[in-house]
Design a protein around this motif. Structure first.
Motif, PDB file in Angstrom:
ATOM      1  N   GLY A 229       1.092  -1.223   0.060  1.00 46.10           N
ATOM      2  CA  GLY A 229      -0.213  -0.055   0.181  1.00 46.10           C
ATOM      3  C   GLY A 229       0.737   1.239  -0.073  1.00 46.10           C
ATOM      4  N   LYS A 230       0.691   2.117   1.167  1.00 49.48           N
ATOM      5  CA  LYS A 230       1.403   3.253   1.099  1.00 49.48           C
ATOM      6  C   LYS A 230       2.375   3.328   2.041  1.00 49.48           C
ATOM      7  CE  LYS A 230      -2.423   6.249  -0.640  1.00 49.48           C
ATOM      8  NZ  LYS A 230      -3.329   7.596  -0.312  1.00 49.48           N
ATOM      9  N   MET A 231       2.834   1.968   2.778  1.00 56.07           N
ATOM     10  CA  MET A 231       3.699   2.032   3.722  1.00 56.07           C
ATOM     11  C   MET A 231       4.840   0.819   3.460  1.00 56.07           C
ATOM     12  SD  MET A 231       3.233   0.610   7.642  1.00 56.07           S
ATOM     13  CE  MET A 231       2.204   2.017   7.815  1.00 56.07           C
ATOM     14  N   ILE A 232       6.147   1.431   3.863  1.00 56.42           N
ATOM     15  CA  ILE A 232       7.199   0.577   3.751  1.00 56.42           C
ATOM     16  C   ILE A 232       7.416  -0.176   4.908  1.00 56.42           C
ATOM     17  CG2 ILE A 232       9.626   0.483   3.405  1.00 56.42           C
ATOM     18  CD1 ILE A 232       9.860   2.895   2.006  1.00 56.42           C
ATOM     19  N   HIS A 233       7.178  -1.769   4.931  1.00 55.38           N
ATOM     20  CA  HIS A 233       7.283  -2.318   6.110  1.00 55.38           C
ATOM     21  C   HIS A 233       8.793  -2.911   6.217  1.00 55.38           C
ATOM     22  CE1 HIS A 233       3.046  -2.504   7.073  1.00 55.38           C
ATOM     23  NE2 HIS A 233       2.884  -2.379   5.819  1.00 55.38           N
ATOM     24  N   GLY A 234       9.637  -2.116   6.842  1.00 54.05           N
ATOM     25  CA  GLY A 234      11.039  -2.407   6.938  1.00 54.05           C
ATOM     26  C   GLY A 234      11.723  -1.063   7.065  1.00 54.05           C
ATOM     27  N   ASN A 235      13.247  -1.229   6.875  1.00 53.11           N
ATOM     28  CA  ASN A 235      13.992  -0.282   7.241  1.00 53.11           C
ATOM     29  C   ASN A 235      14.175   0.709   5.942  1.00 53.11           C
ATOM     30  OD1 ASN A 235      14.417  -0.490   9.969  1.00 53.11           O
ATOM     31  ND2 ASN A 235      16.064  -2.181   9.496  1.00 53.11           N
ATOM     32  N   LEU A 236      14.327   1.814   5.883  1.00 59.11           N
ATOM     33  CA  LEU A 236      14.885   2.710   4.563  1.00 59.11           C
ATOM     34  C   LEU A 236      16.356   3.141   4.695  1.00 59.11           C
ATOM     35  CD1 LEU A 236      13.530   3.808   1.913  1.00 59.11           C
ATOM     36  CD2 LEU A 236      13.464   6.029   3.031  1.00 59.11           C
TER      37      LEU A 236
END
Length: 510
Positions: A128-135
């Motif tokens: 969706g609109k979310m990164i599930h994890g580190n950037l």
């Protein structure tokens, strides 16, 4: 009586010898600069001098050279023939003439079209609109990365529909080792832009590309007694401003100092700023360039409405090998980077190039690896590497050693390289006022035959001043020269270098 006459004869003979030496100076080969007793600050040049040897020897009698040593080497550019040398084989400190060695080897090893890169990656998944994890913000040495580039990264993520990061924002500077200072850098230079830390992830405040620095600007407060107004470029919370200065009445003397506290990210501002005072500005090196970059990136994300949610924060770390690249940027090619590098004598660029050469050739982004690579390449360029000492890429070290003859040999031998036109174009040009053309020579030799003609690298550290490059003589002869002045204590000595360049520009072999 006989002994007295013999003594008088000996004295008369010695006086005659001294007089002859004064009239006919020793040949230039292997002679020290002569000592004059005058306090005159202009170079000494004899009106009666006619040959190149005589003219240069007259200049080298300048009293400011007393007690020091000056190496001079002049060659013909087409044949490499030495037409003048005075202490040309003596190893001396090159200051920023060291960048001639660093720049030429980098051009050959990396190539004029080489580009640095910076990447934004994640070890998680985009749902969706979310990164599930580190950037991850992963730097690969680019000294030209700016806030506008981080803003563009944020826009790129927003364009992918991302507005949340459920993880940490991580600065990855592992492309190079964790040694941030060259081995001989004085600790007193660490707060200054000329001694900024070298990191694979770094940020520049403007297009001079002094990576790892922020521009600190101090202006008067609204009224007497107020704290002066302080702004940072780029804006960041990674440094702490300690404002101990005071706004004083109009007409009072301004006395503002801006310095980073050693070993911290506290920038201390002290002194007095009058209400009608002009701004004070300083390029201050930060303690941790990678944290500067990640902090500014976080602000760019926030400006685009991208939030870090959960327990995420800003950290340093290493990007996992399987991470996905979300966006990236390449720097300008090396031939373009060489303009601010050589024209403005950018120390950070030089040290970055050393580490990058080590990374590309041996897989180790360190000074140790890079200097080994440099020495190997210089040997291929015909330099006698047994006679030089390499300690850094910028020339800040007082332990670097190279002779004037070796510098002119280098400048002769690289002329046939395919990248040489780009290298030559990066050299400062005497008397040309445009900053990115004249560079560090824009305010020197601005008249006569030297203006627009002398293309040379300047160099200056305490007790050292150097100038090496190319000049076309009056008769059309292309010349290569190097002037290395070491251990002077009364200056400036740049007029001596300029006088030598002027003689070469006016040279006629017939």
């Amino acid at each position: 009586m006989l002994m007295k006459q013999q003594c008088l004869l000996k004295r008369a003979f010695l006086a005659l010898v001294v007089a002859l030496i004064a009239l006919f100076p020793v040949t230039h080969e292997g002679t020290l600069s002569s000592v004059a007793a005058s306090g005159d600050t202009t170079p000494v040049a004899s009106i009666d001098s006619t040959t190149l040897d005589q003219k240069l020897q007259a200049i080298l009698k300048d009293p400011k050279l007393q007690g020091g040593i000056t190496g001079v080497s002049v060659r013909k550019a087409d044949t490499g023939e030495k037409i003048y040398t005075s202490f040309g084989d003596i190893r001396l400190r090159p200051a920023s003439n060291m960048k001639l060695l660093t720049g030429s080897t980098a051009m050959d090893i990396l190539g004029p079209d080489y580009q640095f890169s910076t990447e934004v990656l994640t070890d998680g998944q985009v749902k969706g609109k979310m990164i599930h994890g580190n950037l991850y913000l992963k730097g690969k040495g680019d000294p030209t990365l700016m806030k506008k580039d981080l803003d563009q990264f944020a826009k790129d993520l927003k364009a992918k529909g991302i507005d949340k990061i459920n993880g940490n924002l991580i600065a990855d500077d592992s492309w190079y080792d964790d040694v941030r200072y060259s081995q001989d850098l004085n600790w007193s230079d660490e707060h200054n832009y000329v001694g900024a830390q070298v990191s694979a992830l770094t940020l520049s405040p403007n297009e001079d590309y002094d990576a790892g620095t922020v521009i600190v600007e101090v202006n008067p407060g609204n009224k007497t007694g107020d704290l002066p107004k302080v702004t940072l470029t780029p804006e960041t919370d990674s440094v702490v401003i300690v404002n101990n200065a005071t706004t004083v009445a109009k007409g009072e003397a301004k006395s503002i100092s801006i310095a980073r506290e050693h070993g911290t990210n506290r920038i201390i501002i002290e002194g007095k700023m009058p209400l009608d005072g002009t701004r004070s500005q300083s390029w201050s090196a930060v303690w941790d360039p990678s944290m500067l970059a990640i902090d500014v990136f976080q602000k760019s994300l926030k400006a685009e409405g991208i939030e870090i949610v959960g327990n995420g924060g800003m950290k340093t770390g290493v990007t996992p090998s399987g991470a996905t690249v979300l966006t990236s940027k390449k720097s300008m090619p090396l031939k373009e980077l060489f303009i601010p590098f050589m024209k403005l004598s950018n120390n950070g660029h030089a040290e970055t190039l050393v580490k990058e050469m080590g990374k590309v050739r041996s897989g180790e982004g360190s000074w140790d690896a890079g200097l080994v690579v440099m020495k190997e390449k210089l040997k291929q360029f015909g330099i006698n590497t047994d006679t030089i000492v390499l300690r850094d890429g910028s020339g800040m070290s007082h332990k670097n050693l190279v002779s004037a003859d070796e510098l002119t040999s280098l400048l002769y031998n690289i002329q046939g390289k395919s990248w040489f036109p780009a290298f030559e174009a990066s050299l400062p040009i005497a008397g040309v006022p445009e900053r990115m053309i004249g560079g560090t020579l824009r305010n020197r030799m601005g008249d006569g035959l030297t203006a627009g003609n002398v293309k040379a690298k300047t160099g200056s550290i305490t007790g050292v001043s150097t100038l090496s490059g190319y000049v076309t003589a009056k008769d059309g002869t292309e010349l290569i020269f190097s002037v290395m002045i070491n251990n002077y204590i009364s200056g400036p000595v740049t007029p001596i270098e300029d006088a030598i360049a002027k003689v070469l520009a006016e040279y006629e072999s017939n």
